[in-house]
Design an enzyme around this catalytic site. Structure first.
Site, PDB file in Angstrom:
ATOM      1  N   GLU A  56     -89.987 -10.286  37.103  1.00 24.24           N
ATOM      2  CA  GLU A  56     -91.145 -10.997  36.568  1.00 24.24           C
ATOM      3  C   GLU A  56     -91.899 -11.619  37.731  1.00 24.24           C
ATOM      4  O   GLU A  56     -92.853 -11.059  38.232  1.00 24.24           O
ATOM      5  CB  GLU A  56     -90.710 -12.047  35.539  1.00 24.24           C
ATOM      6  CG  GLU A  56     -91.842 -12.565  34.677  1.00 24.24           C
ATOM      7  CD  GLU A  56     -91.303 -13.267  33.427  1.00 24.24           C
ATOM      8  OE1 GLU A  56     -92.102 -13.947  32.778  1.00 24.24           O
ATOM      9  OE2 GLU A  56     -90.108 -13.142  33.110  1.00 24.24           O
ATOM     10  N   GLU A  61     -85.257 -22.793  33.102  1.00 24.84           N
ATOM     11  CA  GLU A  61     -86.277 -22.345  32.152  1.00 24.84           C
ATOM     12  C   GLU A  61     -85.987 -22.860  30.745  1.00 24.84           C
ATOM     13  O   GLU A  61     -86.901 -23.222  30.000  1.00 24.84           O
ATOM     14  CB  GLU A  61     -86.325 -20.821  32.140  1.00 24.84           C
ATOM     15  CG  GLU A  61     -87.301 -20.220  31.155  1.00 24.84           C
ATOM     16  CD  GLU A  61     -87.297 -18.697  31.192  1.00 24.84           C
ATOM     17  OE1 GLU A  61     -88.312 -18.101  30.796  1.00 24.84           O
ATOM     18  OE2 GLU A  61     -86.284 -18.103  31.625  1.00 24.84           O
TER      19      GLU A  61
END
Length: 772
Positions: free
Chosen positions: A337, A620
């Site tokens: 990502e 996260e």
């Protein structure tokens, strides 16, 4: 711009271009202007040019390609010289995005270089240019990629095997590099090393980071050293990187056998704390270290307190910023990502501007946002945006409220921290188009985003908002309320920006829009009793913080807000957009004790839970590792994601109590307004502002508070104190605590009495939070 004819395409060996040239004389003032399609590293007469990494950087390459300028007078010699430029895939063409549908050759399928050697920095005397007379060949780098890593075979010499082709390249996108370059930071040695069951050596460097592993090795030709990377160990203490998904994230070095050999990757980086080293053949790794890299290497703020967990939380945030501010403000540095997510950046921009000098860094990124904006005004979810080049598997990857609002919020933070009105003017047309786009989603003041990914105006809402146990879930904010709140926030902000930049007509239009949204929000989402429709922490935090609740409903909304926290057993119930507003909103309504309860509790979900679990960066997900050490679903589980670290802005502005004055930005005037939380005493904070060093500290002993501040030369301070701070003395003189007290440049001591709100005694049986 010349392309090496030795290049065989993405995923194949990297290439070099080379030129031998003669200089009759040298002055010592020679400079090299250089850029590339792909990544480059340049050498003159075998000496490296500069020490920047991952050049020319990452931008929206079709419209904006950075070039660097280096003094090279100490590298060139009279007579014959050789310049060699190494080239690799980089962000240009190595796979980006995730899973089964990576985007390859995103901004082009040819790596290439462009360079000019000038006699001096200001002159037009060009000594050398890239043209088709240059030669090319393959590098020892057999494969490289941002997600993949790098394979290097030291047995392969640089041999010219082909020529070059001059590309038909429009040079108008070329721009001087706009930000601080990516550089190495001080390396970290292993704090622990051990051998696993298969004989591989695992090193724990003690700190999760973005960077690479460097080592010294000796051995026979053909022996290899493979390094794999991981952020965490699994429940049983084993090396684990399942959360990297499809990112190989490894390096492989093949020895040439010629004595002591040193290797560190050239054209990649990884996110990791642990490295697993496999040696094949006869070789010995004599030394190994972890090398952090970042665009923001200098720390410009500090915060310490009486809580070691809180202090480590601040340090974790700093490391997450370093790890993810590598050319672009990315979400994470480890998995497949590593993208410039707009939502993460907008909630964190204020914190970022305290922790490091991000003026150029974020200005550069805002300019990429502007060029990536769609024709209808939608801002992409990420920038630079690979899906704009190839949307086939990622249709509609743009237009989410709370994410696209970065186009206004980030420039506003740059204005507050650096007094920069130029970025406001530059971004204002894009901000305006964005606000009009959001209004157009539902053609009115209430925004109703579609549920499906890729739908026009799809919204992430309050991403990763905790909903509690599945057996008895807690309320979460609806996408319509979240989107409508953000339409109000940003239309109001653009109105202010328009007034600052002198566009009165636009300011009035935005003010009218914001008023319509505010009125509609009250009708649609606030009941007659003052309860918000979704009755969750994010709804109340955002609505109260941004004055969306009508005066007649404020007291009721406060009670309902407090009830949402009680329902969650005193824990966080907010996600990406709600979390930065949670504690400021509680303080705003006078609930300092409750803010302290939520912040200081140490269970999941909570800021300090992850610190207790050994985190060295921000996670996260609140529950990325379970209390028993088990790993959460690896499909979306980064252990280096700065968004929740936005709480540090509150620690500096709220607890330590200093912030820029919006009416006199850039810290020309500094507001000092501390929030006393006795459990954090003693608090000490500082910031190297553009105007000079700011400091604030306080101690609370019983009911006596001593607050000391330093106001930089050439600035002024304004002291504001809460009504319940009593018996105030400013530099020994009594003050009634009403309004503001001017503080001249210099050191000031403020004392007052304050009766702390007792902390809540936590129950042992929080049913809602603990139900499976």
């Amino acid at each position: 711009m010349i392309a090496p004819l030795a290049d065989r395409g993405v995923g194949t060996p990297a290439s070099f271009v080379r030129k031998t040239f003669v200089l009759p004389e040298v002055s010592g003032n020679e400079v090299l202007h250089i850029s590339a399609l792909g990544l480059y590293r340049c050498f003159i007469n075998g000496q490296r040019v500069g020490n920047d990494l991952l050049t020319p950087g990452w931008t929206s390459y079709h419209e904006r390609l950075s070039y660097q300028t280096y003094p090279v007078g100490n590298l060139v010699v009279p007579g014959e010289n050789i310049i060699t430029i190494w080239l690799a895939d980089g962000w240009l063409r190595s796979p980006l995005m995730w899973g089964k549908h990576p985007i390859v050759n995103t901004w082009g399928d040819k790596i290439a270089a462009i360079a000019e050697l000038h006699a001096d920095a200001g002159g037009d005397d060009v000594l050398l240019v890239t043209d088709a007379s240059w030669e090319s060949g393959e590098l020892p780098i057999r494969k490289s990629g941002i997600y993949f890593g790098e394979i290097f075979d030291a047995r392969i010499p640089l041999v010219v095997s082909a020529g070059t082709a001059a590309l038909d390249y429009d040079t108008s996108p070329l721009i001087a590099h706009e930000t601080t370059p990516v550089r190495e930071m001080a390396p970290l040695p292993p704090v622990k090393s051990w051998q696993d069951a298969e004989g591989r050596i695992v090193h724990d460097f003690g700190q999760n980071l973005g960077g690479y592993v460097a080592y010294t090795v000796t051995g026979e030709p053909g022996a290899t050293v493979t390094v794999e990377h991981a952020e965490v160990l699994d429940q049983d203490g084993n090396f684990y990187n399942g959360n990297f998904r499809t990112a190989a994230a490894r390096t492989e070095y093949t020895l040439n056998g010629q004595g002591e050999e040193h290797y560190r990757p050239y054209f990649t980086f990884q996110g990791y704390r642990y490295a697993r080293v496999t040696v094949t053949g006869k070789a010995t790794v004599a030394a190994i270290e972890s090398v952090p890299i970042s665009s923001i290497t200098e720390q410009t703020a500090s915060f310490t307190s009486g809580s070691k967990l809180v202090d480590r939380l601040v340090l974790n945030t700093l490391w997450s910023q370093r790890s993810n501010f590598i050319e672009v403000p990315t979400d994470c540095p480890q998995r497949d990502e590593r993208l410039g997510w707009t939502g993460d950046a907008q909630v964190f921009a204020g914190t970022a501007a305290y922790l490091g000098d991000v003026h150029g860094f974020l200005t550069k990124w805002v300019r990429d946002l502007i060029v990536d904006q769609r024709e209808d005004g939608a801002i992409p979810h990420v920038s630079p945006d690979p899906t704009r080049q190839d949307p086939s598997h990622y249709p509609g990857f743009f237009g989410s409220t709370g994410w696209g609002d970065a186009i206004a919020i980030v420039p506003w933070q740059l204005y507050l921290h650096y007094g920069d009105t130029s970025i406001l003017r530059e971004a204002l047309p894009a901000m305006t188009k964005w606000v009009d786009f959001v209004w157009s989603i539902s053609n009115g003041p209430i925004v109703n985003p579609p549920r499906e990914w890729g739908g026009r105006g799809f919204s992430f809402g309050d991403w990763l908002q905790p909903s509690g146990p599945s057996a008895k879930p807690l309320p979460t904010i609806g996408d319509d309320a979240a989107a409508t709140i953000y339409l109000f926030i940003t239309s109001s902000l653009v109105a202010r920006i328009a007034r600052i930049t002198g566009d009165t007509a636009l300011a009035e239009r935005m003010e009218t829009m914001a008023a319509a949204v505010k009125a509609a929000f009250a009708r649609e989402f606030i009941t007659a009793s003052g309860r918000l429709a979704y009755d969750d922490q994010t709804s109340y935090a955002l609505a109260l913080l941004h004055d969306l609740v009508p005066p007649e409903h404020v007291e009721a909304a406060k009670r309902y807000f407090k009830a949402t926290i009680a329902r969650s057993d005193g824990r966080i119930g907010t996600g990406f957009i709600g979390t930065p507003a949670l504690l400021p909103a509680l303080v705003k309504i006078g609930e300092i004790g409750l803010a302290a309860d939520v912040f200081l509790q140490e269970e999941v979900p909570g800021w300090l839970y992850q610190v207790k679990m050994g985190a060295t960066t921000i996670w996260e997900r609140w529950d990325a590792i379970q209390p028993d050490g088990s790993i959460y679903n690896p499909q979306m589980n980064s252990y280096n994601h700065y968004a929740y670290g936005a709480v540090c802005q509150w620690l500096l502005e709220g607890v330590a109590g200093f912030r820029p004055d919006e009416s006199d930005p850039g810290f020309a005037t500094i507001i000092f307004e501390p929030t006393i939380i006795a459990e954090l005493s003693p608090v000490k904070a500082s910031h190297e502002s553009p105007k000079g060093p700011i400091a604030a500290s306080w101690t609370a002993e019983g009911e006596i508070v001593r607050y000391e501040v330093d106001v930089p030369a050439g600035t002024r301070g304004l002291l504001r104190l809460r009504p319940d701070y009593r018996d105030v003395l400013v530099d020994g003189a009594a003050w009634d605590g009403q309004g503001e007290h001017a503080l001249a440049a210099g050191h000031h001591v403020i004392t007052f009495t304050y009766t702390p709100v007792p902390r809540r005694v936590r129950a042992d049986n929080g049913i809602n939070a603990r139900t499976p």
